[in-house]
Write a protein that holds these residues in place. Structure first.
Motif, PDB file in Angstrom:
ATOM      1  N   LYS A 192      -2.864 -82.026  30.619  1.00 45.31           N
ATOM      2  CA  LYS A 192      -4.160 -81.357  30.612  1.00 45.31           C
ATOM      3  C   LYS A 192      -4.422 -80.624  29.305  1.00 45.31           C
ATOM      4  CE  LYS A 192      -4.976 -80.647  35.572  1.00 45.31           C
ATOM      5  NZ  LYS A 192      -5.101 -79.631  36.666  1.00 45.31           N
ATOM      6  N   THR A 193      -3.360 -80.157  28.677  1.00 43.89           N
ATOM      7  CA  THR A 193      -3.519 -79.421  27.410  1.00 43.89           C
ATOM      8  C   THR A 193      -3.373 -80.333  26.194  1.00 43.89           C
ATOM      9  OG1 THR A 193      -1.149 -78.860  27.364  1.00 43.89           O
ATOM     10  CG2 THR A 193      -2.620 -77.309  28.459  1.00 43.89           C
ATOM     11  N   HIS A 194      -3.066 -81.614  26.437  1.00 44.44           N
ATOM     12  CA  HIS A 194      -2.849 -82.557  25.346  1.00 44.44           C
ATOM     13  C   HIS A 194      -4.164 -82.888  24.632  1.00 44.44           C
ATOM     14  CE1 HIS A 194      -0.980 -85.667  23.022  1.00 44.44           C
ATOM     15  NE2 HIS A 194      -1.643 -86.649  23.605  1.00 44.44           N
ATOM     16  N   THR A 195      -4.115 -82.965  23.329  1.00 42.97           N
ATOM     17  CA  THR A 195      -5.322 -83.229  22.526  1.00 42.97           C
ATOM     18  C   THR A 195      -5.866 -84.628  22.786  1.00 42.97           C
ATOM     19  OG1 THR A 195      -4.484 -81.784  20.787  1.00 42.97           O
ATOM     20  CG2 THR A 195      -6.249 -83.310  20.187  1.00 42.97           C
ATOM     21  N   ARG A 196      -7.165 -84.710  23.006  1.00 43.45           N
ATOM     22  CA  ARG A 196      -7.834 -85.999  23.161  1.00 43.45           C
ATOM     23  C   ARG A 196      -8.643 -86.293  21.906  1.00 43.45           C
ATOM     24  NH1 ARG A 196      -9.783 -87.325  29.249  1.00 43.45           N
ATOM     25  NH2 ARG A 196      -8.322 -86.031  30.428  1.00 43.45           N
ATOM     26  N   ARG A 197      -8.623 -87.569  21.522  1.00 42.19           N
ATOM     27  CA  ARG A 197      -9.420 -87.990  20.369  1.00 42.19           C
ATOM     28  C   ARG A 197     -10.737 -88.570  20.872  1.00 42.19           C
ATOM     29  NH1 ARG A 197      -7.719 -90.059  14.938  1.00 42.19           N
ATOM     30  NH2 ARG A 197      -9.504 -91.201  14.082  1.00 42.19           N
ATOM     31  N   PRO A 198     -11.873 -88.076  20.402  1.00 42.25           N
ATOM     32  CA  PRO A 198     -13.178 -88.585  20.853  1.00 42.25           C
ATOM     33  C   PRO A 198     -13.294 -90.093  20.665  1.00 42.25           C
ATOM     34  CG  PRO A 198     -13.458 -86.590  19.559  1.00 42.25           C
ATOM     35  CD  PRO A 198     -12.021 -86.983  19.419  1.00 42.25           C
ATOM     36  N   GLY A 199     -13.702 -90.763  21.727  1.00 39.39           N
ATOM     37  CA  GLY A 199     -13.896 -92.213  21.658  1.00 39.39           C
ATOM     38  C   GLY A 199     -12.615 -93.019  21.738  1.00 39.39           C
ATOM     39  N   CYS A 200     -11.476 -92.351  21.924  1.00 36.64           N
ATOM     40  CA  CYS A 200     -10.185 -93.059  21.975  1.00 36.64           C
ATOM     41  C   CYS A 200      -9.678 -93.106  23.413  1.00 36.64           C
ATOM     42  CB  CYS A 200      -9.161 -92.359  21.081  1.00 36.64           C
ATOM     43  SG  CYS A 200      -7.547 -93.165  21.060  1.00 36.64           S
ATOM     44  N   LYS A 201      -9.300 -94.290  23.882  1.00 43.97           N
ATOM     45  CA  LYS A 201      -8.819 -94.461  25.257  1.00 43.97           C
ATOM     46  C   LYS A 201      -7.347 -94.091  25.401  1.00 43.97           C
ATOM     47  CE  LYS A 201     -11.950 -98.341  26.226  1.00 43.97           C
ATOM     48  NZ  LYS A 201     -12.002 -99.772  26.650  1.00 43.97           N
ATOM     49  N   PHE A 202      -6.606 -94.158  24.285  1.00 41.37           N
ATOM     50  CA  PHE A 202      -5.159 -93.968  24.364  1.00 41.37           C
ATOM     51  C   PHE A 202      -4.788 -92.501  24.574  1.00 41.37           C
ATOM     52  CE2 PHE A 202      -5.665 -97.761  21.622  1.00 41.37           C
ATOM     53  CZ  PHE A 202      -4.974 -98.677  22.406  1.00 41.37           C
ATOM     54  N   VAL A 203      -3.788 -92.279  25.424  1.00 43.05           N
ATOM     55  CA  VAL A 203      -3.261 -90.925  25.598  1.00 43.05           C
ATOM     56  C   VAL A 203      -2.501 -90.520  24.344  1.00 43.05           C
ATOM     57  CG1 VAL A 203      -1.717 -89.461  26.966  1.00 43.05           C
ATOM     58  CG2 VAL A 203      -3.118 -91.211  28.112  1.00 43.05           C
ATOM     59  N   PHE A 204      -1.720 -91.460  23.800  1.00 48.85           N
ATOM     60  CA  PHE A 204      -0.959 -91.208  22.573  1.00 48.85           C
ATOM     61  C   PHE A 204      -1.447 -92.189  21.507  1.00 48.85           C
ATOM     62  CE2 PHE A 204       1.765 -90.254  26.237  1.00 48.85           C
ATOM     63  CZ  PHE A 204       1.911 -88.887  26.044  1.00 48.85           C
ATOM     64  N   PHE A 205      -1.985 -91.660  20.437  1.00 49.30           N
ATOM     65  CA  PHE A 205      -2.647 -92.512  19.455  1.00 49.30           C
ATOM     66  C   PHE A 205      -2.108 -92.233  18.047  1.00 49.30           C
ATOM     67  CE2 PHE A 205      -5.076 -88.787  20.703  1.00 49.30           C
ATOM     68  CZ  PHE A 205      -5.166 -88.075  19.510  1.00 49.30           C
ATOM     69  N   SER A 206      -2.350 -93.191  17.162  1.00 50.48           N
ATOM     70  CA  SER A 206      -1.932 -93.062  15.769  1.00 50.48           C
ATOM     71  C   SER A 206      -2.936 -92.204  15.024  1.00 50.48           C
ATOM     72  CB  SER A 206      -1.837 -94.443  15.118  1.00 50.48           C
ATOM     73  OG  SER A 206      -3.133 -95.022  15.009  1.00 50.48           O
ATOM     74  N   LYS A 208      -5.038 -93.088  13.008  1.00 51.16           N
ATOM     75  CA  LYS A 208      -6.324 -93.790  12.912  1.00 51.16           C
ATOM     76  C   LYS A 208      -6.965 -94.033  14.273  1.00 51.16           C
ATOM     77  CE  LYS A 208      -5.219 -96.116   8.549  1.00 51.16           C
ATOM     78  NZ  LYS A 208      -5.117 -97.424   7.848  1.00 51.16           N
ATOM     79  N   GLY A 209      -6.320 -93.507  15.316  1.00 49.27           N
ATOM     80  CA  GLY A 209      -6.885 -93.659  16.652  1.00 49.27           C
ATOM     81  C   GLY A 209      -6.515 -94.961  17.325  1.00 49.27           C
ATOM     82  N   ASN A 210      -5.515 -95.656  16.777  1.00 52.90           N
ATOM     83  CA  ASN A 210      -5.059 -96.902  17.383  1.00 52.90           C
ATOM     84  C   ASN A 210      -3.781 -96.650  18.183  1.00 52.90           C
ATOM     85  OD1 ASN A 210      -7.148 -98.401  16.142  1.00 52.90           O
ATOM     86  ND2 ASN A 210      -5.975 -98.477  14.227  1.00 52.90           N
ATOM     87  N   ARG A 211      -3.123 -97.738  18.579  1.00 53.42           N
ATOM     88  CA  ARG A 211      -1.865 -97.600  19.299  1.00 53.42           C
ATOM     89  C   ARG A 211      -0.795 -96.950  18.419  1.00 53.42           C
ATOM     90  NH1 ARG A 211      -2.034-103.737  21.474  1.00 53.42           N
ATOM     91  NH2 ARG A 211      -3.376-103.866  19.636  1.00 53.42           N
ATOM     92  N   GLU A 212       0.003 -96.099  19.022  1.00 54.07           N
ATOM     93  CA  GLU A 212       1.076 -95.418  18.303  1.00 54.07           C
ATOM     94  C   GLU A 212       2.365 -96.235  18.461  1.00 54.07           C
ATOM     95  OE1 GLU A 212       2.931 -94.073  16.118  1.00 54.07           O
ATOM     96  OE2 GLU A 212       1.932 -92.129  16.322  1.00 54.07           O
ATOM     97  N   TYR A 213       2.759 -96.877  17.351  1.00 58.50           N
ATOM     98  CA  TYR A 213       3.948 -97.732  17.396  1.00 58.50           C
ATOM     99  C   TYR A 213       5.172 -97.081  16.753  1.00 58.50           C
ATOM    100  CZ  TYR A 213       1.484-101.909  19.053  1.00 58.50           C
ATOM    101  OH  TYR A 213       0.797-102.825  19.819  1.00 58.50           O
ATOM    102  N   HIS A 214       5.080 -95.808  16.421  1.00 57.57           N
ATOM    103  CA  HIS A 214       6.191 -95.143  15.735  1.00 57.57           C
ATOM    104  C   HIS A 214       6.856 -94.090  16.612  1.00 57.57           C
ATOM    105  CE1 HIS A 214       5.150 -97.129  11.970  1.00 57.57           C
ATOM    106  NE2 HIS A 214       3.883 -96.819  12.212  1.00 57.57           N
ATOM    107  N   MET A 215       6.866 -94.328  17.909  1.00 57.45           N
ATOM    108  CA  MET A 215       7.441 -93.354  18.834  1.00 57.45           C
ATOM    109  C   MET A 215       8.948 -93.206  18.649  1.00 57.45           C
ATOM    110  SD  MET A 215       5.282 -94.224  22.292  1.00 57.45           S
ATOM    111  CE  MET A 215       3.499 -93.951  22.383  1.00 57.45           C
ATOM    112  N   LEU A 216       9.629 -94.309  18.379  1.00 52.71           N
ATOM    113  CA  LEU A 216      11.074 -94.239  18.174  1.00 52.71           C
ATOM    114  C   LEU A 216      11.403 -93.428  16.920  1.00 52.71           C
ATOM    115  CD1 LEU A 216      13.950 -95.010  18.927  1.00 52.71           C
ATOM    116  CD2 LEU A 216      13.651 -97.157  17.672  1.00 52.71           C
ATOM    117  N   ASP A 217      10.644 -93.643  15.851  1.00 53.66           N
ATOM    118  CA  ASP A 217      10.860 -92.868  14.618  1.00 53.66           C
ATOM    119  C   ASP A 217      10.645 -91.379  14.872  1.00 53.66           C
ATOM    120  OD1 ASP A 217      11.340 -95.217  13.234  1.00 53.66           O
ATOM    121  OD2 ASP A 217       9.255 -95.448  12.611  1.00 53.66           O
TER     122      ASP A 217
END
Length: 329
Positions: A192-206, A208-217
């Motif tokens: 509930k307190t997590h930041t949302r990016r306007p117009g972005c569907k992803f809960v966790f985003f890069s 640029k607002g795309n998919r976040e593929y650097h979670m392991l890093d």
């Protein structure tokens, strides 16, 4: 696959097979794994003009090369040979791998983060990282399931997250089965307190607002920041920690199987392992006499010791002779 990889060429049976798999209902990640296996296979047999020239002895050399040259483990080698066997079967040569000496499958113990390590890890996280890795730990979702998690998949009212298909992104649940996982109120509050990016569907985003593929890093960066060993931290261990702890808490195996999205009950039962954090309780188990710190150490009598402090054993003949004399006396 690379059209220039070896003399097989783009019109080879290997390329045709890989293309046919891609055209079927093969998920992108699965297809990439098959491609990697087949590219390694093509590279090893680049001196062959046709796959018809490859026999059992050649495949044995290939298995040895996978182990020695590529440093692959037993389970990875088995997976590679399953892909190769499927390929040969499509070429009318079923059973070619049946007589090969394959390594035995190793079932490793499930890894689990300790409470102390988790405390250090989360203490070193920033706000967005805390939400991200809490989601891994408190849902048991796979990496790509978290990558493709939409806000629409989260229900604050029902306290659940859903793993759903997203064909437009090439994302499908494993075994094509969607599922719903309940989540604790602690994670609800974090989301509930997590930041949302306007117009972005992803809960966790890069950025640029795309998919976040650097979670392991990011996971390894937090571990390093916390003074832990980054090499021992990965995303999969959050999932196994979730499975072990939910089972240990008392949830039945069938329920946890559904939450984890496992195909078989046997897979879930692998996580029915005792807790590793038992040393404090084990230290309370005492043996009478061992905890007497005031007692002085006792040594064996000198007559029972030979040179160098070793116990002297009498020859059997001497012992039996002495016994005979005593009997006669």
């Amino acid at each position: 696959m690379d059209s220039q990889a070896g003399p097989f060429g783009p019109s080879s049976q290997v390329t045709v097979y890989a293309t046919s798999r891609k055209s079927r209902r093969s998920k992108p990640n699965t297809h990439r794994k098959y491609e990697a296996v087949l590219e390694r296979f093509v590279e090893f047999f680049r001196d062959k003009e046709s796959i018809d020239q490859i026999g059992a002895d050649d495949l044995t050399r290939y298995i040895i090369a996978l182990k020695k040259d590529h440093n692959l483990g037993a389970n990875t080698i088995l997976h590679n040979m399953i892909v190769v066997a499927q390929f040969f079967k499509r070429q009318g040569r079923a059973g070619i791998t049946r007589g090969l000496q394959l390594p035995e499958r190793i079932t490793p113990l499930p890894r689990e983060y300790t409470t102390a390590d988790l405390a250090k890890f989360f203490k070193a996280t920033y706000d967005t990282e805390r939400v991200l890795f809490s989601t891994f730990l408190l849902t048991g979702l796979r990496e790509l399931e978290v990558v493709h998690l939409f806000w629409a998949d989260v229900s604050f009212e029902l306290q659940t997250v859903r793993v759903t298909s997203k064909p437009e992104l090439g994302s499908y649940p494993k075994r094509w089965e969607e599922r719903e996982v309940p989540i604790p109120v602690q994670l609800i509050q974090l989301l509930k307190t997590h930041t949302r990016r306007p117009g972005c569907k992803f809960v966790f985003f890069s950025s640029k607002g795309n998919r976040e593929y650097h979670m392991l890093d990011r996971c390894k960066a937090v571990a390093k920041r916390a003074g832990l060993e980054p090499a021992k931290f990965d995303l999969k261990t959050f999932r196994s920690t979730y499975a072990s702890r939910t089972l240990r808490t008392g949830f039945d195996v069938r329920t946890v199987q559904h939450w984890m999205g496992h195909k078989s009950l046997e897979t879930t039962m692998r996580y029915l392992v005792p807790s590793q954090e038992v040393h404090a309780r084990l230290d309370q188990v005492t043996v009478p006499g061992l905890d007497d710190t005031e007692a002085s150490p006792r040594k064996a009598p000198a007559k029972e010791l030979g040179q160098g402090g070793r116990r002297r054993l009498r020859p059997r003949s001497e012992a039996s002779g002495k016994g005979s004399q005593t009997a006669r006396g």
